[in-house]
Design a protein around this motif. Sequence first.
Motif, mmCIF file in Angstrom:
data_model
loop_
_atom_site.group_PDB
_atom_site.id
_atom_site.type_symbol
_atom_site.label_atom_id
_atom_site.label_comp_id
_atom_site.label_asym_id
_atom_site.label_seq_id
_atom_site.Cartn_x
_atom_site.Cartn_y
_atom_site.Cartn_z
ATOM 1 N N ILE A 62 0.853 -1.189 0.000
ATOM 2 C CA ILE A 62 0.000 0.000 0.000
ATOM 3 C C ILE A 62 0.888 1.238 0.000
ATOM 4 C CG2 ILE A 62 -1.857 1.242 1.175
ATOM 5 C CD1 ILE A 62 -2.350 -1.466 2.706
ATOM 6 N N THR A 63 0.707 2.102 -0.983
ATOM 7 C CA THR A 63 1.419 3.375 -0.967
ATOM 8 C C THR A 63 0.539 4.426 -0.296
ATOM 9 O OG1 THR A 63 0.627 4.164 -3.139
ATOM 10 C CG2 THR A 63 2.571 2.742 -3.116
ATOM 11 N N GLY A 64 1.183 5.442 0.252
ATOM 12 C CA GLY A 64 0.428 6.417 1.046
ATOM 13 C C GLY A 64 -0.168 5.778 2.276
ATOM 14 N N ALA A 65 0.582 4.836 2.875
ATOM 15 C CA ALA A 65 0.031 3.986 3.933
ATOM 16 C C ALA A 65 0.187 4.563 5.336
ATOM 17 C CB ALA A 65 0.684 2.607 3.886
ATOM 18 N N ALA A 66 0.823 5.721 5.475
ATOM 19 C CA ALA A 66 1.083 6.238 6.814
ATOM 20 C C ALA A 66 -0.088 6.993 7.408
ATOM 21 C CB ALA A 66 2.323 7.141 6.802
ATOM 22 N N ASN A 84 -2.153 4.236 -3.808
ATOM 23 C CA ASN A 84 -3.035 5.149 -3.094
ATOM 24 C C ASN A 84 -2.407 6.505 -2.791
ATOM 25 O OD1 ASN A 84 -5.359 5.723 -1.071
ATOM 26 N ND2 ASN A 84 -3.515 5.827 0.198
ATOM 27 N N ALA A 85 -1.078 6.598 -2.824
ATOM 28 C CA ALA A 85 -0.404 7.833 -2.442
ATOM 29 C C ALA A 85 -0.854 8.996 -3.321
ATOM 30 C CB ALA A 85 1.112 7.663 -2.551
ATOM 31 N N GLY A 96 -4.608 8.292 6.719
ATOM 32 C CA GLY A 96 -5.819 8.345 5.916
ATOM 33 C C GLY A 96 -6.282 7.009 5.367
ATOM 34 N N ILE A 97 -6.666 7.012 4.095
ATOM 35 C CA ILE A 97 -7.198 5.819 3.440
ATOM 36 C C ILE A 97 -6.172 4.701 3.420
ATOM 37 C CG2 ILE A 97 -8.002 4.909 1.221
ATOM 38 C CD1 ILE A 97 -9.267 7.705 0.725
ATOM 39 N N GLY A 98 -4.921 5.039 3.149
ATOM 40 C CA GLY A 98 -3.885 4.017 3.097
ATOM 41 C C GLY A 98 -3.681 3.321 4.428
#
Length: 285
Positions: A14-18, A95-96, A20-22
């Motif tokens: 998952i990108t942008g995983a730190a 997702n990022a 929100g949605i990720g």
Amino acid sequence: MTHPAIVPGTVAVITGAASGIGLAAAQRFAALGLKVVLADIGAARLEAAKAAIWTQTPEADLLAVETDVRDRAAVERLEQAVRVEFGRVDLLMNNAAIGGKSDIFGPLDNWQNVLDANLWGVIHGTQVFAPGMIAQGSPGLIINTGSKQGITLPPGNPAYNVSKAAVKAFTESLEHQLRNTPDCQIRAHLLIPGFVFTGMTGEGAGGNPSAKPDGAWTSQQLIDFMLEEIAKGDFYILCPDNDVSRELDEKRMQWAMGDLIENRPPLSRWHPDYAEAFRAFVDTK
């Protein structure tokens, strides 16, 4: 029934995983028993995300890799790290993304940053990970996070709208190619969030950044809905929220396409000469 790529022991990147949605996706996949790879910028943010997941799922098998998806080489290093650690990838969630306001004649750096993260991040992720996923010969998923703004194009942030419109076109073409690739068991899905309360959406209710507006969904609600739609096999995961129903979303999208078909001015929904006609269209059954 769930998708065979979303079962205990499979590997999700998952990108942008730190945040929100990720992060919500990472938490849910970990709770379901998947091995989860968190990719994002900021080592401290990634460590905090891992800690949040372990609080809920202490036995979660996690790998965090600091990754700037705008950098193709960084995405390639991410893929290599995942292969070394887990040997395979069953689910890729591109997702990022970054938001913020923009202007048609705004600074070039702003446009490039938004397009590099929101569009090229998806392209890099797909091109780097998909060949290996296809070669595994097992069912897998590529989920690209788009936006309703990439379909209806509301005024105020053209850079973001352009990036998400391109993600829609890219993901549609990706799914077409995947389903026409012999022996390929990888399928693509376009996640289309509505109003979701994340760090990208700005101030919270009453100016309190930690208070969710009544009209917004949480990231967890979005991921629950996403999993339901994937289980049904839907390519377009069009998410409602507490403010806008699917029926209204469909009306807005129909009107946007009608600008082309009816030869109206672009973005006529916000044109004073067409405001009444749009309201009447929305009110029709």
